[in-house]
Design a protein around this motif. Structure first.
Motif, PDB file in Angstrom:
ATOM      1  N   GLY A  90      15.979 -61.819  76.505  1.00 35.20           N
ATOM      2  CA  GLY A  90      15.167 -62.901  75.950  1.00 35.20           C
ATOM      3  C   GLY A  90      15.925 -64.214  76.107  1.00 35.20           C
ATOM      4  O   GLY A  90      17.161 -64.220  76.272  1.00 35.20           O
ATOM      5  N   SER A  91      15.184 -65.328  76.077  1.00 35.51           N
ATOM      6  CA  SER A  91      15.890 -66.604  76.152  1.00 35.51           C
ATOM      7  C   SER A  91      16.697 -66.823  74.875  1.00 35.51           C
ATOM      8  O   SER A  91      17.649 -67.596  74.832  1.00 35.51           O
ATOM      9  CB  SER A  91      14.929 -67.767  76.408  1.00 35.51           C
ATOM     10  OG  SER A  91      13.860 -67.754  75.514  1.00 35.51           O
ATOM     11  N   ASP A  92      16.322 -66.094  73.830  1.00 31.85           N
ATOM     12  CA  ASP A  92      17.102 -66.106  72.595  1.00 31.85           C
ATOM     13  C   ASP A  92      18.565 -65.764  72.846  1.00 31.85           C
ATOM     14  O   ASP A  92      19.468 -66.334  72.226  1.00 31.85           O
ATOM     15  CB  ASP A  92      16.523 -65.041  71.651  1.00 31.85           C
ATOM     16  CG  ASP A  92      16.036 -65.660  70.376  1.00 31.85           C
ATOM     17  OD1 ASP A  92      16.594 -66.681  69.961  1.00 31.85           O
ATOM     18  OD2 ASP A  92      15.083 -65.111  69.794  1.00 31.85           O
ATOM     19  N   ILE A  95      20.377 -68.773  74.178  1.00 25.15           N
ATOM     20  CA  ILE A  95      20.702 -69.729  73.103  1.00 25.15           C
ATOM     21  C   ILE A  95      21.964 -69.248  72.371  1.00 25.15           C
ATOM     22  O   ILE A  95      22.883 -70.012  72.094  1.00 25.15           O
ATOM     23  CB  ILE A  95      19.507 -69.862  72.131  1.00 25.15           C
ATOM     24  CG1 ILE A  95      18.298 -70.460  72.858  1.00 25.15           C
ATOM     25  CG2 ILE A  95      19.880 -70.683  70.900  1.00 25.15           C
ATOM     26  CD1 ILE A  95      16.979 -70.351  72.098  1.00 25.15           C
ATOM     27  N   PHE A 116      12.514 -75.894  67.442  1.00 30.32           N
ATOM     28  CA  PHE A 116      12.583 -74.428  67.380  1.00 30.32           C
ATOM     29  C   PHE A 116      13.789 -74.029  66.525  1.00 30.32           C
ATOM     30  O   PHE A 116      14.923 -74.456  66.781  1.00 30.32           O
ATOM     31  CB  PHE A 116      12.698 -73.875  68.802  1.00 30.32           C
ATOM     32  CG  PHE A 116      12.730 -72.378  68.891  1.00 30.32           C
ATOM     33  CD1 PHE A 116      11.811 -71.599  68.213  1.00 30.32           C
ATOM     34  CD2 PHE A 116      13.683 -71.741  69.680  1.00 30.32           C
ATOM     35  CE1 PHE A 116      11.835 -70.216  68.298  1.00 30.32           C
ATOM     36  CE2 PHE A 116      13.715 -70.360  69.787  1.00 30.32           C
ATOM     37  CZ  PHE A 116      12.788 -69.597  69.094  1.00 30.32           C
ATOM     38  N   ALA A 159      13.641 -78.540  72.907  1.00 35.88           N
ATOM     39  CA  ALA A 159      12.602 -77.587  73.340  1.00 35.88           C
ATOM     40  C   ALA A 159      11.453 -78.419  73.879  1.00 35.88           C
ATOM     41  O   ALA A 159      10.928 -79.281  73.175  1.00 35.88           O
ATOM     42  CB  ALA A 159      12.137 -76.739  72.168  1.00 35.88           C
ATOM     43  N   ASN A 163       8.280 -75.794  70.064  1.00 33.53           N
ATOM     44  CA  ASN A 163       7.684 -74.847  69.130  1.00 33.53           C
ATOM     45  C   ASN A 163       8.310 -75.179  67.774  1.00 33.53           C
ATOM     46  O   ASN A 163       9.536 -75.183  67.685  1.00 33.53           O
ATOM     47  CB  ASN A 163       8.058 -73.424  69.580  1.00 33.53           C
ATOM     48  CG  ASN A 163       7.727 -72.375  68.557  1.00 33.53           C
ATOM     49  OD1 ASN A 163       6.997 -72.624  67.612  1.00 33.53           O
ATOM     50  ND2 ASN A 163       8.277 -71.185  68.740  1.00 33.53           N
ATOM     51  N   ASP A 190      15.051 -76.285  76.639  1.00 36.41           N
ATOM     52  CA  ASP A 190      14.380 -74.988  76.497  1.00 36.41           C
ATOM     53  C   ASP A 190      12.920 -75.145  76.906  1.00 36.41           C
ATOM     54  O   ASP A 190      12.128 -75.772  76.210  1.00 36.41           O
ATOM     55  CB  ASP A 190      14.512 -74.545  75.030  1.00 36.41           C
ATOM     56  CG  ASP A 190      13.838 -73.204  74.761  1.00 36.41           C
ATOM     57  OD1 ASP A 190      13.001 -72.759  75.571  1.00 36.41           O
ATOM     58  OD2 ASP A 190      14.138 -72.614  73.704  1.00 36.41           O
ATOM     59  N   ALA A 192      10.461 -72.771  77.306  1.00 45.34           N
ATOM     60  CA  ALA A 192       9.773 -71.489  77.110  1.00 45.34           C
ATOM     61  C   ALA A 192       8.279 -71.589  77.453  1.00 45.34           C
ATOM     62  O   ALA A 192       7.670 -70.620  77.898  1.00 45.34           O
ATOM     63  CB  ALA A 192       9.949 -71.025  75.666  1.00 45.34           C
ATOM     64  N   TYR A 193       7.699 -72.777  77.251  1.00 47.06           N
ATOM     65  CA  TYR A 193       6.244 -72.948  77.472  1.00 47.06           C
ATOM     66  C   TYR A 193       5.961 -73.765  78.731  1.00 47.06           C
ATOM     67  O   TYR A 193       4.891 -74.370  78.863  1.00 47.06           O
ATOM     68  CB  TYR A 193       5.616 -73.602  76.222  1.00 47.06           C
ATOM     69  CG  TYR A 193       5.850 -72.758  75.002  1.00 47.06           C
ATOM     70  CD1 TYR A 193       5.037 -71.674  74.720  1.00 47.06           C
ATOM     71  CD2 TYR A 193       6.940 -73.009  74.169  1.00 47.06           C
ATOM     72  CE1 TYR A 193       5.300 -70.853  73.634  1.00 47.06           C
ATOM     73  CE2 TYR A 193       7.216 -72.199  73.078  1.00 47.06           C
ATOM     74  CZ  TYR A 193       6.386 -71.126  72.823  1.00 47.06           C
ATOM     75  OH  TYR A 193       6.643 -70.305  71.756  1.00 47.06           O
ATOM     76  N   THR A 222      11.649 -68.320  80.013  1.00 48.73           N
ATOM     77  CA  THR A 222      11.446 -66.959  79.495  1.00 48.73           C
ATOM     78  C   THR A 222      10.299 -66.251  80.205  1.00 48.73           C
ATOM     79  O   THR A 222       9.392 -66.903  80.729  1.00 48.73           O
ATOM     80  CB  THR A 222      11.164 -67.002  77.979  1.00 48.73           C
ATOM     81  OG1 THR A 222      11.007 -65.655  77.510  1.00 48.73           O
ATOM     82  CG2 THR A 222       9.884 -67.761  77.640  1.00 48.73           C
ATOM     83  N   SER A 224       8.614 -64.176  78.342  1.00 53.50           N
ATOM     84  CA  SER A 224       7.875 -63.691  77.165  1.00 53.50           C
ATOM     85  C   SER A 224       6.499 -64.308  76.988  1.00 53.50           C
ATOM     86  O   SER A 224       5.659 -63.737  76.302  1.00 53.50           O
ATOM     87  CB  SER A 224       8.680 -63.998  75.891  1.00 53.50           C
ATOM     88  OG  SER A 224       9.896 -63.313  75.891  1.00 53.50           O
ATOM     89  N   LYS A 225       6.282 -65.481  77.556  1.00 52.26           N
ATOM     90  CA  LYS A 225       5.039 -66.210  77.230  1.00 52.26           C
ATOM     91  C   LYS A 225       4.040 -66.075  78.386  1.00 52.26           C
ATOM     92  O   LYS A 225       3.211 -65.184  78.375  1.00 52.26           O
ATOM     93  CB  LYS A 225       5.362 -67.673  76.914  1.00 52.26           C
ATOM     94  CG  LYS A 225       6.507 -67.860  75.904  1.00 52.26           C
ATOM     95  CD  LYS A 225       6.180 -67.329  74.536  1.00 52.26           C
ATOM     96  CE  LYS A 225       7.361 -67.474  73.582  1.00 52.26           C
ATOM     97  NZ  LYS A 225       7.117 -66.909  72.275  1.00 52.26           N
ATOM     98  N   ARG A 233      11.843 -58.394  76.738  1.00 49.69           N
ATOM     99  CA  ARG A 233      12.984 -59.219  76.347  1.00 49.69           C
ATOM    100  C   ARG A 233      13.781 -59.715  77.551  1.00 49.69           C
ATOM    101  O   ARG A 233      14.898 -59.245  77.814  1.00 49.69           O
ATOM    102  CB  ARG A 233      13.931 -58.447  75.384  1.00 49.69           C
ATOM    103  CG  ARG A 233      13.282 -57.768  74.220  1.00 49.69           C
ATOM    104  CD  ARG A 233      12.510 -58.722  73.317  1.00 49.69           C
ATOM    105  NE  ARG A 233      13.320 -59.827  72.869  1.00 49.69           N
ATOM    106  CZ  ARG A 233      13.015 -61.107  73.114  1.00 49.69           C
ATOM    107  NH1 ARG A 233      11.896 -61.445  73.751  1.00 49.69           N
ATOM    108  NH2 ARG A 233      13.794 -62.067  72.690  1.00 49.69           N
ATOM    109  N   VAL A 234      13.228 -60.633  78.302  1.00 46.32           N
ATOM    110  CA  VAL A 234      13.997 -61.244  79.395  1.00 46.32           C
ATOM    111  C   VAL A 234      13.791 -62.759  79.404  1.00 46.32           C
ATOM    112  O   VAL A 234      12.650 -63.242  79.378  1.00 46.32           O
ATOM    113  CB  VAL A 234      13.593 -60.686  80.789  1.00 46.32           C
ATOM    114  CG1 VAL A 234      14.555 -61.240  81.867  1.00 46.32           C
ATOM    115  CG2 VAL A 234      13.617 -59.168  80.815  1.00 46.32           C
TER     116      VAL A 234
END
Ligand SMILES: Cc1ncc(COP(=O)(O)O)c(C=O)c1O
Length: 367
Positions: A90-92, A95, A116, A159, A163, A190, A192-193, A222, A224-225, A233-234
């Motif tokens: 995950g991008s988590d 971070i 975020f 971000a 988010n 970040d 993510a979107y 990510t 994930s979206k 989880r990548v």
């Protein structure tokens, strides 16, 4: 009891969106709609899932720890060198790795007030001093953030889009930040979107352009979206290879599973799937925003697959009442926004379920 590190004393677990399974268990409901974690309502990329299924025979073996095939595929995709890519759980995880690699206790980290939440949580766990900068119109004020950065600042988190507020910063604003922060401060962008925002005029062209120009910039993305692979989880980061080298040294030896690595290589080829998901999100977001407005919500513009809205009743009350109707949204009290909620954009069918539930819940609220 052995005392944990001082920096961990005020740490609480991250509160993820409530799961469908937990609502089914707790309330005995059969059908539950989850609009709480900005996942893809169309499901996973079919190309990715075919590769995932084919990986079953290889599951007795450890994956290659450095995810070489996925990093090469990402390198081709973005026009960068494989060495400048770090892949995470995950991008988590990216971070977390950034905070673990670069933050000593008392180092400073600049974030904006409603960014975020994982940024400030992870930085605090390293004992860093987190400087929160107010937003302007629910958007990161990159000018103020640049002013807040000092030679003691190690990380500046942005971000984009953000988010939970759904707002974005332009290329010009970002270039202003990059030009102003000390060269010893790393800007963490970040995205993510990204796929939901990339067609907006003025949205930054970070990869490969900005990363090639700035060795104090890391871009995070990510699967994930838009790719619909949150359960795998990548996520990954792209930056100067000296920087990714540090993250590579401290990651877990086999941090991304073998089926996940293979699935993500194929997901990158599934542009049609991503395009369809973005189109559904864009058209349904308008329907959801209009419907919420009619019900008395204050809805902000969003460059993402969710909306950020001020609710007519406190967000947690609304969340609880909707869960009883089988619809999960995200209250934002954790973000210091007790009257706001975040609602992921679902399919037309899911969104109709949302509005049916909302009408029932709000009908009971005294005028
Ligand atoms: C802005 C942002 N960054 C990172 C993440 C983490 O995503 P993941 O770990 O699934 O890649 C999220 C998830 O909601 C997010 O909204």
């Amino acid at each position: 009891m052995i005392a944990p590190r001082r920096a961990l004393r005020d740490v609480f677990p991250y509160q993820p969106g409530k799961s469908i399974a937990s609502v089914q268990r707790e309330l005995g409901l059969k059908t539950v709609v989850k609009l709480a974690s900005n996942e893809n309502p169309l499901g996973p990329s079919p190309l990715a899932m075919a590769a995932y299924r084919k990986a079953d025979k290889a599951c007795a073996l450890y994956p290659e720890g450095t995810s070489p095939e996925l990093r090469s595929a990402l390198a081709r995709f973005h026009g960068v060198e494989p060495e400048s890519i770090i892949v995470g759980n995950g991008s988590d995880e990216i971070i977390r790795l950034l905070c673990e690699a670069f933050l000593d206790p008392e180092d400073e980290v600049v974030v904006s007030q409603h960014a975020f939440i994982r940024f400030k949580q992870q930085a605090s766990m390293m004992g860093a001093r987190v400087i929160e900068v107010p937003m302007t119109d629910w958007t990161h004020d990159l000018g103020l953030m640049a002013q807040a950065a000092s030679p003691r600042t190690k990380l500046v988190f942005v971000a984009n889009p953000n988010n939970p507020t759904g707002t974005y910063n332009t290329q010009e604003e970002l270039e202003g930040l990059l030009a102003s922060v000390p060269k010893t401060s790393l800007v963490v962008l970040d995205e993510a979107y990204f796929q939901f925002a990339e067609s907006i005029p003025g949205y930054p062209k970070s990869l490969p352009e900005l990363v090639n120009k700035h060795d104090n910039l890391v871009v995070i993305r990510t699967f994930s979206k838009a790719y619909g692979l949150a359960g795998l989880r990548v996520g990954y980061g792209v930056a100067d290879c000296e920087l990714t080298g540090w993250l590579d040294r401290i990651r877990m030896p086999f941090n991304v599973s073998l089926p996940a690595q293979r699935a993500c290589v194929e997901a990158l080829k599934d542009a049609a799937f991503v395009k369809r998901g973005v189109a559904v999100s864009d058209s349904q977001r308008q329907v959801v925003a209009r419907g919420l407005g009619e019900l008395g919500f204050g809805v902000g513009d969003s460059a993402t697959n969710f909306v950020f809205a001020r609710a007519p009743i406190p967000g947690r009350e609304l969340f609880k009442a909707l869960v009883r109707q089988g619809v999960i949204i995200r209250p934002l009290d954790e973000y210091g926004l007790p009257h706001h909620v975040r609602i992921s954009i679902g399919t037309a069918v899911q969104n109709r379920a949302l509005f049916a539930a909302l009408k029932k819940v709000l009908a009971k609220v005294p005028a």
